[in-house]
Write an enzyme that holds these catalytic residues in place. Structure first.
Site, PDB file in Angstrom:
ATOM      1  N   LYS A  54      30.829 -34.010  41.791  1.00 14.02           N
ATOM      2  CA  LYS A  54      32.018 -33.850  40.962  1.00 14.02           C
ATOM      3  C   LYS A  54      33.205 -34.205  41.855  1.00 14.02           C
ATOM      4  O   LYS A  54      33.573 -33.450  42.753  1.00 14.02           O
ATOM      5  CB  LYS A  54      32.142 -32.406  40.444  1.00 14.02           C
ATOM      6  CG  LYS A  54      33.414 -32.208  39.641  1.00 14.02           C
ATOM      7  CD  LYS A  54      33.646 -30.762  39.241  1.00 14.02           C
ATOM      8  CE  LYS A  54      35.082 -30.628  38.741  1.00 14.02           C
ATOM      9  NZ  LYS A  54      35.439 -29.257  38.380  1.00 14.02           N
TER      10      LYS A  54
ATOM     11  N   GLY B 176      41.858 -23.431  35.302  1.00 15.41           N
ATOM     12  CA  GLY B 176      42.021 -21.979  35.370  1.00 15.41           C
ATOM     13  C   GLY B 176      43.086 -21.418  34.445  1.00 15.41           C
ATOM     14  O   GLY B 176      43.372 -20.230  34.492  1.00 15.41           O
TER      15      GLY B 176
ATOM     16  N   ALA C 174      37.950 -28.252  32.452  1.00 14.96           N
ATOM     17  CA  ALA C 174      39.144 -27.418  32.693  1.00 14.96           C
ATOM     18  C   ALA C 174      39.949 -27.175  31.430  1.00 14.96           C
ATOM     19  O   ALA C 174      40.186 -28.083  30.641  1.00 14.96           O
ATOM     20  CB  ALA C 174      40.058 -28.020  33.752  1.00 14.96           C
ATOM     21  N   GLY C 175      40.344 -25.920  31.245  1.00 16.69           N
ATOM     22  CA  GLY C 175      41.273 -25.533  30.197  1.00 16.69           C
ATOM     23  C   GLY C 175      40.702 -24.634  29.111  1.00 16.69           C
ATOM     24  O   GLY C 175      41.448 -23.948  28.423  1.00 16.69           O
TER      25      GLY C 175
ATOM     26  N   ASN D  82      34.516 -22.929  34.188  1.00 18.23           N
ATOM     27  CA  ASN D  82      34.268 -21.891  35.185  1.00 18.23           C
ATOM     28  C   ASN D  82      35.014 -20.611  34.805  1.00 18.23           C
ATOM     29  O   ASN D  82      34.435 -19.615  34.393  1.00 18.23           O
ATOM     30  CB  ASN D  82      34.681 -22.390  36.569  1.00 18.23           C
ATOM     31  CG  ASN D  82      34.254 -21.468  37.703  1.00 18.23           C
ATOM     32  OD1 ASN D  82      33.889 -21.924  38.781  1.00 18.23           O
ATOM     33  ND2 ASN D  82      34.277 -20.159  37.514  1.00 18.23           N
ATOM     34  N   THR D  83      36.355 -20.661  34.888  1.00 24.28           N
ATOM     35  CA  THR D  83      37.143 -19.441  34.701  1.00 24.28           C
ATOM     36  C   THR D  83      36.979 -18.859  33.304  1.00 24.28           C
ATOM     37  O   THR D  83      36.984 -17.629  33.149  1.00 24.28           O
ATOM     38  CB  THR D  83      38.632 -19.733  34.994  1.00 24.28           C
ATOM     39  OG1 THR D  83      38.711 -20.464  36.218  1.00 24.28           O
ATOM     40  CG2 THR D  83      39.426 -18.453  35.142  1.00 24.28           C
TER      41      THR D  83
END
Lengths: 66, 263
Positions: B100, B161, B187-188, B209-210
């Site tokens: 990545k 995040g 992301a987002g 992830n987050t």
């Protein structure tokens, strides 16, 4: 002689190989990789690579991240 | 349309969800969340070993490599040169050509540096990597990354995040329409509806992830995300109804019953 290991200046005995260094530091090989002066050294070659004065050694592993 | 497996380079996945390993309250919770997500690939970061504490159980002891492929990232790199060295180290440490690619251009927004990302991608492709670059929602940058041989493109839906959801659905739709490699929204995504919205745009997969790790119950959120990705994908393949401004009754307007009122 002096070499930089993960950004820390350390004393290294002349003739020490990268393999010796990992052993001295107590680092197991699984999931670990080593670069010397921005060149990745394969695990099979670690015992052939002697550290030289002023070398920059990076020893890495995977950590949590996204 | 058939719901086919996801193909990234030489690799095939049944799940369209890729999850991270960062920010979990514990590695045990992470492991349970990974299971609940149904994901088949997890991301990891690459960092220096602490010389004063080199031993102990490490992250990869918590990843069952029979179930999960590992996708190492180059997070934290601000130049192509650093990203390339990080990728090479990751390949050696984890025995995978998947990377990545993340070359950040700005610490506050964590937006990628398109120029450095494209330069690094080109070099890594030449070196035999399967490159999945994190990129802005820029159709031109995505095209360039595809042209240099990336196996997928991974535009952001909102800052890393932030959990703001899909802030750029039209840009993502344009990128997907033009791409010839898988588009993975990276992301987002903050909650399940965000994941469904992203998948309904037709993108091939999500990386998060987050959104899972920072939920109050990460394991349950991982399960929610699994279902949302499946639901969004199914809705996309089903093809949604056309929007209309006024009501259109679902029940017949003929043969209505009349009560015996005067009239």
């Amino acid at each position: 002689m002096r070499a930089s290991i993960n950004g820390e200046e350390r004393d290294v005995r002349r003739g020490t190989t990268l393999f010796d260094l990992l052993q001295q530091l107590g680092i197991a090989m699984r999931g670990v990789a080593v670069a010397r002066n921005d060149r990745v050294i394969g695990r099979a070659q670690l015992a052939d690579e002697q550290i030289e004065e002023g070398d920059r050694i990076e020893i890495i592993r995977a950590v949590a991240g996204g | 349309m058939k719901n086919e497996e996801l193909k990234i380079g030489e690799y095939t996945f049944g799940s369209r969800l890729i999850v991270g390993t960062g920010k979990y309250p514990s590695l045990d919770v992470m492991q349970a969340a990974h299971e609940a997500s149904g994901a088949e690939m997890v991301t990891v970061a690459i960092r220096r070993i602490h010389l004063d504490d080199p031993s102990g159980k490490t992250l990869i002891d918590y990843i069952d490599r029979a179930k999960f492929r590992i996708l190492p990232n180059t997070a934290g790199c601000y130049s192509a040169k650093d990203a390339i060295l990080t990728a090479q180290l990751a390949r050696e440490a984890l025995e995978t050509d998947l990377i990545k690619l993340e070359v950040i251009g700005d610490a506050q927004t964590l937006h990628p540096d398109a120029g450095e990302t494209i330069a690094a991608a080109e070099e890594l492709v030449k070196q035999g990597f399967t490159v999945l670059p994190y990129v802005g929602d820029d159709p031109v940058a995505c095209k360039r990354l595809e042209e240099v041989g990336c196996a997928a493109v991974m535009p952001l839906a909102a800052p890393i995040g932030s959990g703001l959801g899909v802030c750029n659905r039209y840009s993502i739709a344009i990128i997907k329409e033009r791409a010839r490699v898988p588009v993975i929204v990276d992301a987002g995504v903050g909650t399940a509806s965000d994941a469904a919205i992203a998948m309904e745009l037709g993108v091939d997969a999500l990386l998060m992830n987050t959104g899972i790790a920072a939920a109050k119950d990460p394991v349950r959120m991982a399960s929610a995300m699994r279902h949302a990705v499946l639901a969004g994908r199914e809705a996309y393949l089903a093809g949604r109804m056309t929007r209309r401004l006024y009501a259109n009754a679902s029940s017949p307007m003929q043969d209505l019953i009349s009560s015996g009122h005067d009239g």
